[in-house]
Design an enzyme around this catalytic site. Structure first.
Site, PDB file in Angstrom:
ATOM      1  N   ARG A  93       0.880  -1.504   0.045  1.00  0.00           N
ATOM      2  CA  ARG A  93       0.066  -0.334   0.179  1.00  0.00           C
ATOM      3  C   ARG A  93       0.508   1.329  -0.383  1.00  0.00           C
ATOM      4  O   ARG A  93       2.276   0.472   0.130  1.00  0.00           O
ATOM      5  CB  ARG A  93      -0.633   0.071   0.690  1.00  0.00           C
TER       6      ARG A  93
ATOM      7  N   HIS B  15      -3.279   3.243  -6.310  1.00  0.00           N
ATOM      8  CA  HIS B  15      -3.494   1.411  -5.462  1.00  0.00           C
ATOM      9  C   HIS B  15      -3.399   0.413  -6.647  1.00  0.00           C
ATOM     10  O   HIS B  15      -3.351  -0.840  -6.313  1.00  0.00           O
ATOM     11  CB  HIS B  15      -4.855   1.645  -4.863  1.00  0.00           C
TER      12      HIS B  15
ATOM     13  N   ARG C 242      -1.241  -1.869  -6.254  1.00  0.00           N
ATOM     14  CA  ARG C 242      -1.207  -3.618  -5.946  1.00  0.00           C
ATOM     15  C   ARG C 242      -2.168  -4.236  -6.116  1.00  0.00           C
ATOM     16  O   ARG C 242      -1.628  -6.085  -5.555  1.00  0.00           O
ATOM     17  CB  ARG C 242      -1.564  -2.887  -4.239  1.00  0.00           C
TER      18      ARG C 242
ATOM     19  N   HIS D 184      -3.833  -9.305   5.272  1.00  0.00           N
ATOM     20  CA  HIS D 184      -4.914  -9.451   5.430  1.00  0.00           C
ATOM     21  C   HIS D 184      -5.263 -11.089   6.785  1.00  0.00           C
ATOM     22  O   HIS D 184      -4.604 -11.398   7.050  1.00  0.00           O
ATOM     23  CB  HIS D 184      -6.018  -9.488   4.464  1.00  0.00           C
TER      24      HIS D 184
ATOM     25  N   TYR E 236      -9.039 -12.782  -5.131  1.00  0.00           N
ATOM     26  CA  TYR E 236      -8.341 -12.808  -5.755  1.00  0.00           C
ATOM     27  C   TYR E 236      -8.305 -14.237  -6.313  1.00  0.00           C
ATOM     28  O   TYR E 236      -7.499 -14.642  -7.620  1.00  0.00           O
ATOM     29  CB  TYR E 236      -7.071 -11.821  -5.683  1.00  0.00           C
TER      30      TYR E 236
END
Length: 316
Positions: free
Chosen positions: A149, A257, A260, A283, A292
């Site tokens: 990030r 972003h 990422r 996460h 994903y």
């Protein structure tokens, strides 16, 4: 009255302004979240409902307030955030027995739209890295292939990067609160992590550390030409010029972003497990990792074609 649920309709209570501001103050919130909530109250909630007694905020009044926000041109995402905040405040008011029932009952009103973000390929990432000034080239590469990030990138110190092991460790993040930059620990324990990087990037990163990073092991990895930490607003101009320079290689609405986002896609496409993706992304829940992994199902046709090739090879 026997059940203890009757309230004197003429009894005075607090206005939403008094109650909501105290609600924000009493909660353990990050500086950024507190600033967000106060901003939503000041701009979206309190101008209309601030001086209304809590007992007089009814479902019709909430519906009218929300619709007026939308009609005034306030963004759908902002309206959803404001509604969620009002609902949370009123939920506490119910718990405190200040009101009998939460008036925020609009189904789906707190859900923000999440439009599909574009996924660019490796060639497009490298083109963007070539298009930005040299001191920001490694920023592009780490954002993508480290799945980092913006705040994590700005928080990096030279000691966080191990060139021999080809890893980067995330131990802090820089948060922009107004015009102030605040160095903080990641939100969750999962955010503190060490990420393996492609070894092919090590020569690039080593050159960056020698040329552009601050001196000493605790020197900042990314600083601007005048020795200050870059901020999103200033970098946006550099980002915009880079996108124009590469032309049709990237979509015009590509956000920083999204790098990422692309890196997460590359990691998922490599066959990483859900747990491995969670560790890489930082996460604590499986939700993002599953997104994903689901995205890799679009490669199903390519897999089937590869199987066709094996069958043909076996039949020849």
């Amino acid at each position: 009255m026997v059940r203890g649920q009757w309230r004197d309709p003429g009894a005075s209570t607090e206005t939403l302004r008094v109650y909501a501001l105290r609600w924000v103050v009493e909660r353990e919130l990050s500086d950024r979240t507190r600033a967000l909530y106060l901003g939503l109250l000041e701009r979206q909630v309190l101008p209309t409902l601030g001086d209304v007694d809590l007992t007089l905020i009814t479902p019709p009044r909430v519906r009218t307030w929300r619709q007026d926000l939308l009609d005034s041109g306030t963004g759908v995402s902002t309206v959803a955030k404001a509604y969620r905040l009002l609902r949370a405040v009123m939920t506490t008011a119910v718990d405190d027995e200040v009101i009998g029932r939460n008036p925020c009952r609009i189904k789906g009103a707190g859900v923000e739209p999440t439009p599909e973000r574009p996924v660019i390929g490796v060639e497009a990432v490298l083109a963007l890295a070539d298009a930005v000034p040299a001191r920001y080239r490694t920023l592009i590469l780490l954002a993508t292939f480290g799945s980092l990030r913006w705040g994590e990138l700005m928080g990096l110190r030279k000691s966080d990067i191990d060139l021999n092991e080809a890893t980067v460790s995330i131990e802090r993040s820089v948060v922009e609160i107004g015009r102030e930059l605040v160095v903080k620990e990641p939100k969750t324990a999962a955010g503190v992590r060490t990420i393996a990087l492609p070894r092919s990037l090590m020569p690039e990163i080593a050159r960056h550390l020698d040329r552009f990073a601050e001196a000493g092991p605790e020197g900042r990895v990314f600083v601007g030409p005048y020795g200050v930490t870059p901020v999103r607003g200033n970098f946006a101009k550099i980002w915009s010029r880079a996108k124009k320079a590469v032309g049709d290689v990237v979509p015009p609405d590509l956000h920083f972003h999204d790098l990422r986002h692309a890196g997460n896609h590359f990691a998922a496409s490599s066959g990483a497990s859900t747990r491995e993706l969670m560790g890489r992304l930082g996460h604590a829940s499986m939700r993002a990792a599953l997104i994903y992994q689901h995205r890799t199902m679009t490669r199903d046709r390519a897999i089937a074609e590869a199987l066709d090739a094996l069958i043909e090879q076996g039949q020849s």
